[in-house]
Write a protein that holds these residues in place. Structure first.
Motif, PDB file in Angstrom:
ATOM      1  N   ILE A 100       0.836  -1.205   0.000  1.00  0.00           N
ATOM      2  CA  ILE A 100       0.000   0.000   0.000  1.00  0.00           C
ATOM      3  C   ILE A 100       0.871   1.255   0.000  1.00  0.00           C
ATOM      4  O   ILE A 100       0.566   2.248  -0.669  1.00  0.00           O
ATOM      5  CB  ILE A 100      -0.938  -0.006   1.215  1.00  0.00           C
ATOM      6  CG1 ILE A 100      -2.028  -1.064   1.044  1.00  0.00           C
ATOM      7  CG2 ILE A 100      -1.565   1.361   1.424  1.00  0.00           C
ATOM      8  CD1 ILE A 100      -3.036  -0.776  -0.035  1.00  0.00           C
ATOM      9  N   ILE A 101       1.977   1.220   0.751  1.00  0.00           N
ATOM     10  CA  ILE A 101       2.877   2.385   0.781  1.00  0.00           C
ATOM     11  C   ILE A 101       3.419   2.673  -0.613  1.00  0.00           C
ATOM     12  O   ILE A 101       3.494   3.826  -1.038  1.00  0.00           O
ATOM     13  CB  ILE A 101       4.040   2.135   1.767  1.00  0.00           C
ATOM     14  CG1 ILE A 101       3.514   2.044   3.193  1.00  0.00           C
ATOM     15  CG2 ILE A 101       5.075   3.250   1.674  1.00  0.00           C
ATOM     16  CD1 ILE A 101       4.586   1.712   4.212  1.00  0.00           C
ATOM     17  N   ALA A 102       3.799   1.615  -1.318  1.00  0.00           N
ATOM     18  CA  ALA A 102       4.352   1.794  -2.666  1.00  0.00           C
ATOM     19  C   ALA A 102       3.305   2.302  -3.646  1.00  0.00           C
ATOM     20  O   ALA A 102       3.665   2.785  -4.730  1.00  0.00           O
ATOM     21  CB  ALA A 102       4.924   0.473  -3.174  1.00  0.00           C
ATOM     22  N   GLY A 103       2.018   2.231  -3.282  1.00  0.00           N
ATOM     23  CA  GLY A 103       0.964   2.675  -4.189  1.00  0.00           C
ATOM     24  C   GLY A 103       0.590   4.128  -4.036  1.00  0.00           C
ATOM     25  O   GLY A 103      -0.445   4.560  -4.574  1.00  0.00           O
ATOM     26  N   ALA A 104       1.386   4.911  -3.320  1.00  0.00           N
ATOM     27  CA  ALA A 104       1.069   6.326  -3.124  1.00  0.00           C
ATOM     28  C   ALA A 104       1.612   7.205  -4.237  1.00  0.00           C
ATOM     29  O   ALA A 104       1.536   8.425  -4.157  1.00  0.00           O
ATOM     30  CB  ALA A 104       1.620   6.812  -1.780  1.00  0.00           C
ATOM     31  N   GLU A 105       2.182   6.596  -5.267  1.00  0.00           N
ATOM     32  CA  GLU A 105       2.700   7.363  -6.408  1.00  0.00           C
ATOM     33  C   GLU A 105       1.656   7.369  -7.514  1.00  0.00           C
ATOM     34  O   GLU A 105       1.155   6.327  -7.935  1.00  0.00           O
ATOM     35  CB  GLU A 105       4.000   6.748  -6.920  1.00  0.00           C
ATOM     36  CG  GLU A 105       4.623   7.541  -8.067  1.00  0.00           C
ATOM     37  CD  GLU A 105       5.938   6.943  -8.541  1.00  0.00           C
ATOM     38  OE1 GLU A 105       6.519   7.503  -9.478  1.00  0.00           O
ATOM     39  OE2 GLU A 105       6.357   5.928  -7.967  1.00  0.00           O
ATOM     40  N   HIS A 106       1.303   8.547  -7.982  1.00  0.00           N
ATOM     41  CA  HIS A 106       0.301   8.703  -9.024  1.00  0.00           C
ATOM     42  C   HIS A 106       0.892   9.470 -10.197  1.00  0.00           C
ATOM     43  O   HIS A 106       2.084   9.834 -10.194  1.00  0.00           O
ATOM     44  CB  HIS A 106      -0.931   9.432  -8.461  1.00  0.00           C
ATOM     45  CG  HIS A 106      -1.614   8.670  -7.374  1.00  0.00           C
ATOM     46  ND1 HIS A 106      -2.554   7.707  -7.611  1.00  0.00           N
ATOM     47  CD2 HIS A 106      -1.467   8.713  -6.011  1.00  0.00           C
ATOM     48  CE1 HIS A 106      -2.987   7.192  -6.470  1.00  0.00           C
ATOM     49  NE2 HIS A 106      -2.334   7.786  -5.490  1.00  0.00           N
ATOM     50  N   THR A 107       0.068   9.720 -11.173  1.00  0.00           N
ATOM     51  CA  THR A 107       0.546  10.444 -12.358  1.00  0.00           C
ATOM     52  C   THR A 107       0.983  11.863 -12.005  1.00  0.00           C
ATOM     53  O   THR A 107       1.801  12.456 -12.706  1.00  0.00           O
ATOM     54  CB  THR A 107      -0.566  10.493 -13.417  1.00  0.00           C
ATOM     55  OG1 THR A 107      -1.761  11.042 -12.831  1.00  0.00           O
ATOM     56  CG2 THR A 107      -0.868   9.092 -13.927  1.00  0.00           C
TER      57      THR A 107
END
Length: 281
Positions: free
Chosen positions: A233-240
């Motif tokens: 989940i932490i690694a999923g905080a990067e967006h476009t």
């Protein structure tokens, strides 16, 4: 006679300890600070002191905790880490007792110990694809049970190595006295050995739990939705639009707090367990 430490040595030791403490605590400070900052304050230089240089907010905490995926990830991490640590300590204690008290024939005790150590040294990336294929065949992809088994496998060397040394430090006469009174080998193990190494069991369990809680590679490779833990989940905080540091801060704090709380609550047992048998009279 103990040698007196010079003032220069004391200053150097104090300086090294301060740098080490700063190195350990800074990630907590960075994560907490970004978790209570507004997005504009996150990218503004000089905003390091709450209330003085910026106005803190709990909006990001409320927003993140209201997300179902975050709560599910916390539950998944808890189930995986607690289950893996318990399974690892359960199996590792039995293996440690066998290595400490029995002598094997062709494959001697040293060979078994080396094999257990090799499991800890083995890079997990080497076995990701084989484990993926096995779990797919068993229909255990995206399942907390599969991650529990894998984490237990890779943390198993900790209880085996640590506890076997602790058991070797215990006098065998304690168990022999129990055998004279009619106890079986298993009863001698459970009623004599286990109570004496309980601090070591707690310390080892905490270590296994922390390693399982922080495991990322297998979780990333074997989960897609239902069994995703917090490290993914932490690694999923990067967006476009880039990295959303305020959400990263909240997620990092949510991930780091449980192992830290466990360690603080059990620090007495950790210290006793890791120093058990280190000093002989």
């Amino acid at each position: 006679m103990r040698r007196k430490t010079s003032p220069i040595q004391s200053i150097l030791i104090g300086g090294v300890m301060f740098v080490a403490l700063l190195w350990v605590l800074f990630p907590f400070y960075w994560a907490f600070l970004n978790s209570i900052k507004q997005p504009a304050d996150t990218f503004r230089s000089g905003a390091w002191i709450p209330f003085l240089q910026f106005q803190p907010t709990l909006d990001h905490w409320i927003s993140e905790l209201s997300i179902i995926e975050i709560r599910q990830a916390l539950l998944n991490s808890t189930i995986i880490s607690l289950g893996a640590a318990t399974l690892s300590v359960l199996l590792g204690t039995l293996a440690a007792y066998a290595l400490a008290r029995f002598r094997f024939g062709k494959s001697d005790n040293g060979s078994f110990t080396t094999w257990f150590l090799s499991q800890r040294i083995l890079p997990p990336v080497v076995v990701v694809i084989p484990f993926f294929l096995i779990m797919r065949q068993l229909q255990l992809l995206d399942n907390v049970f599969s991650l529990m088994l894998l984490n237990a496998t890779f943390t198993l060397p900790f209880p085996v190595i640590i506890l076997s040394q602790m058991i070797r430090e215990l006098p065998p006469e304690l168990e022999e006295a129990a055998y004279v009174d009619g106890a079986s080998v298993f009863q001698g193990f459970t009623r004599v050995v286990l109570p004496l190494i309980m601090p070591g069991l707690v310390a080892t369990w905490i270590i296994c739990m922390a390693f399982s809680w922080n495991e990322f590679l297998f979780a990333l490779s074997l989960t897609t939705k239902s069994a995703i833990p917090m490290p993914v989940i932490i690694a999923g905080a990067e967006h476009t639009r880039g990295v959303q540091f305020w959400f990263v801060g909240v997620r990092v704090m949510l991930t780091m707090l449980p192992p830290v709380i466990f360690a603080l609550l059990a620090q007495r047992y950790i210290i006793r367990g890791l120093t058990l048998g280190a000093v002989k009279g």
